[in-house]
Design a protein around this motif. Sequence first.
Motif, PDB file in Angstrom:
ATOM      1  N   GLN A  13       0.832  -1.201   0.000  1.00 10.62           N
ATOM      2  CA  GLN A  13       0.000   0.000   0.000  1.00 10.62           C
ATOM      3  C   GLN A  13       0.874   1.261   0.000  1.00 10.62           C
ATOM      4  N   PHE A  14       1.946   1.229   0.790  1.00  9.03           N
ATOM      5  CA  PHE A  14       2.878   2.358   0.815  1.00  9.03           C
ATOM      6  C   PHE A  14       3.487   2.586  -0.570  1.00  9.03           C
ATOM      7  N   LEU A  15       3.786   1.488  -1.272  1.00 10.39           N
ATOM      8  CA  LEU A  15       4.368   1.608  -2.606  1.00 10.39           C
ATOM      9  C   LEU A  15       3.409   2.329  -3.548  1.00 10.39           C
ATOM     10  N   GLY A  16       2.126   1.990  -3.468  1.00  9.39           N
ATOM     11  CA  GLY A  16       1.144   2.632  -4.333  1.00  9.39           C
ATOM     12  C   GLY A  16       1.096   4.135  -4.134  1.00  9.39           C
ATOM     13  N   VAL A  17       1.103   4.561  -2.874  1.00  9.28           N
ATOM     14  CA  VAL A  17       1.084   6.001  -2.578  1.00  9.28           C
ATOM     15  C   VAL A  17       2.393   6.650  -3.024  1.00  9.28           C
ATOM     16  N   SER A  18       3.503   5.947  -2.853  1.00  3.30           N
ATOM     17  CA  SER A  18       4.803   6.496  -3.255  1.00  3.30           C
ATOM     18  C   SER A  18       4.849   6.746  -4.756  1.00  3.30           C
ATOM     19  N   ILE A  19       4.291   5.831  -5.535  1.00  3.11           N
ATOM     20  CA  ILE A  19       4.270   6.016  -6.990  1.00  3.11           C
ATOM     21  C   ILE A  19       3.429   7.242  -7.355  1.00  3.11           C
ATOM     22  N   GLU A  20       2.311   7.402  -6.674  1.00  3.46           N
ATOM     23  CA  GLU A  20       1.483   8.590  -6.924  1.00  3.46           C
ATOM     24  C   GLU A  20       2.257   9.871  -6.624  1.00  3.46           C
ATOM     25  N   MET A  21       3.008   9.869  -5.527  1.00  2.00           N
ATOM     26  CA  MET A  21       3.762  11.069  -5.157  1.00  2.00           C
ATOM     27  C   MET A  21       4.945  11.308  -6.086  1.00  2.00           C
TER      28      MET A  21
ATOM     29  N   LEU B 257       9.678   7.649 -13.669  1.00  2.00           N
ATOM     30  CA  LEU B 257       8.680   7.135 -12.724  1.00  2.00           C
ATOM     31  C   LEU B 257       9.032   5.715 -12.304  1.00  2.00           C
ATOM     32  N   TRP B 258       9.522   4.911 -13.239  1.00  2.00           N
ATOM     33  CA  TRP B 258       9.907   3.529 -12.924  1.00  2.00           C
ATOM     34  C   TRP B 258      11.092   3.498 -11.966  1.00  2.00           C
ATOM     35  N   VAL B 259      12.091   4.318 -12.230  1.00  2.00           N
ATOM     36  CA  VAL B 259      13.268   4.359 -11.354  1.00  2.00           C
ATOM     37  C   VAL B 259      12.860   4.736  -9.932  1.00  2.00           C
ATOM     38  N   MET B 260      11.971   5.708  -9.792  1.00  3.00           N
ATOM     39  CA  MET B 260      11.524   6.128  -8.464  1.00  3.00           C
ATOM     40  C   MET B 260      10.676   5.041  -7.804  1.00  3.00           C
ATOM     41  N   ALA B 261       9.847   4.351  -8.588  1.00  4.29           N
ATOM     42  CA  ALA B 261       9.022   3.264  -8.040  1.00  4.29           C
ATOM     43  C   ALA B 261       9.899   2.128  -7.531  1.00  4.29           C
ATOM     44  N   VAL B 262      10.925   1.754  -8.318  1.00  5.15           N
ATOM     45  CA  VAL B 262      11.826   0.669  -7.923  1.00  5.15           C
ATOM     46  C   VAL B 262      12.641   1.081  -6.697  1.00  5.15           C
ATOM     47  N   GLY B 263      13.103   2.320  -6.676  1.00  9.01           N
ATOM     48  CA  GLY B 263      13.845   2.798  -5.510  1.00  9.01           C
ATOM     49  C   GLY B 263      13.007   2.773  -4.251  1.00  9.01           C
ATOM     50  N   ALA B 264      11.742   3.194  -4.376  1.00  8.54           N
ATOM     51  CA  ALA B 264      10.839   3.150  -3.226  1.00  8.54           C
ATOM     52  C   ALA B 264      10.605   1.711  -2.776  1.00  8.54           C
ATOM     53  N   GLY B 265      10.396   0.816  -3.733  1.00  5.00           N
ATOM     54  CA  GLY B 265      10.169  -0.584  -3.395  1.00  5.00           C
ATOM     55  C   GLY B 265      11.341  -1.193  -2.660  1.00  5.00           C
ATOM     56  N   LYS B 266      12.541  -0.891  -3.126  1.00  6.43           N
ATOM     57  CA  LYS B 266      13.726  -1.457  -2.480  1.00  6.43           C
ATOM     58  C   LYS B 266      13.878  -0.926  -1.060  1.00  6.43           C
ATOM     59  N   GLN B 267      13.628   0.368  -0.861  1.00 10.46           N
ATOM     60  CA  GLN B 267      13.760   0.937   0.483  1.00 10.46           C
ATOM     61  C   GLN B 267      12.728   0.336   1.430  1.00 10.46           C
ATOM     62  N   LEU B 268      11.515   0.105   0.950  1.00 12.46           N
ATOM     63  CA  LEU B 268      10.485  -0.509   1.789  1.00 12.46           C
ATOM     64  C   LEU B 268      10.868  -1.938   2.153  1.00 12.46           C
ATOM     65  N   CYS B 269      11.486  -2.642   1.224  1.00 14.93           N
ATOM     66  CA  CYS B 269      11.904  -4.028   1.495  1.00 14.93           C
ATOM     67  C   CYS B 269      12.989  -4.090   2.568  1.00 14.93           C
TER      68      CYS B 269
END
Length: 381
Positions: A58-66, A77-89
């Motif tokens: 859920q956090f990832l979804g909001v991060s992509i929106e932001m 957008l993909w680079v930021m989404a992947v970076g957010a995903g890795k940090q959450l992991c």
Amino acid sequence: MDDNDDNNASPSSTHTRTPLLQPILYNPEFYAHLESCTDTLKNDFKSGAREMAAQALQFLGVSIEMATITARNMDELWVMAVGAGKQLCEARPSMNAATTSCILHSLESIQERWHDMVPKSMDELAQSASARIDEILKERKETDAQLGRSVTFMVKKLLSETDTPTTTRTQPHLQIHILTLSNSSTIRNALLSLLANIPTLHLQLTILESRPRLEGASLAAQLLDNQEVRPRLHVTLAPDCAVGSLMPHMDLVLLGADRIAPSGATSNKIGSLAAAATARLGNPNPVPVAVISDAEKIGTTEPEAWHRERESHPREEVTGAYEQYVQKGVEGCEVFGEWFESVPGWLIKWWVCEKGVWGTKEVKEWAEEVKGLEWRVFGRV
């Protein structure tokens, strides 16, 4: 290297590639949100690994929106989404196998959806990602039913190989003695599914109370709150130290999992190793041990790496149960504060997940699949 050979290709790489503008514009709202989400996961000591994975998604979804605030094209957008995903992991290393698998599979699915889109605005891409995440969260709810069917299959097979049905004065019924510990929502749902799937089954369930937080007692209370199965559910609560005396009366030991290694070694609440070792080595007739878990908890690292990620909890979690004069008297003592431990794979007979009843071969194959996916998505982030 051709784009099709790029293991970390962005979603636009199969189409005409938009040049990536460097550097990516700084987005303070995005990074502040991501830091807050990471802290939430890091300090969550109540949720299980599965619930934490759903929260991270859920956090990832909001991060992509932001990220759309500053992302100028699909690649950014993909680079930021992947970076957010890795940090959450990486927020909670001791429980990150489920989160990593969930985020990786979700990002791969989002990437595939973006591939199929004609060039769209950043907002439309974010909406597409959000819709896919909502679908995945709904799909995850079906996992409980699938896992329940796998547990039912295992128990039926075990019953067919052991005792004959026990007969009461009213009707014949099946009976099995199971020992478990802690408070795993996965095990709780699996036990309820087992009773629902086998209407004649009477479950003699022994739950170790699971010091110091007494999660086992919480599990007992939650199970007994289900009035539908209560007449066929017979619960015994026991102190952790009684596991040796109790084991000769058991037919099966069920353990949850926070993460599972490619070798099958399983990290779970302290007390799990004693239960598994006693079941395998402390009886003339070994009691089978089964890990009940979503497949997403199978990760790519072994216990040797886990030891570097140990969590140590405050001494008060143990000493808080002591009388005041005892607490004062032990102030000079070191108090063990690690609540997770590793159970070697050779002590475990089955790993039961939504995909079936697995042995070490299937666990290793799934771990290799996750490792490949990790490289394709996170490879160079």
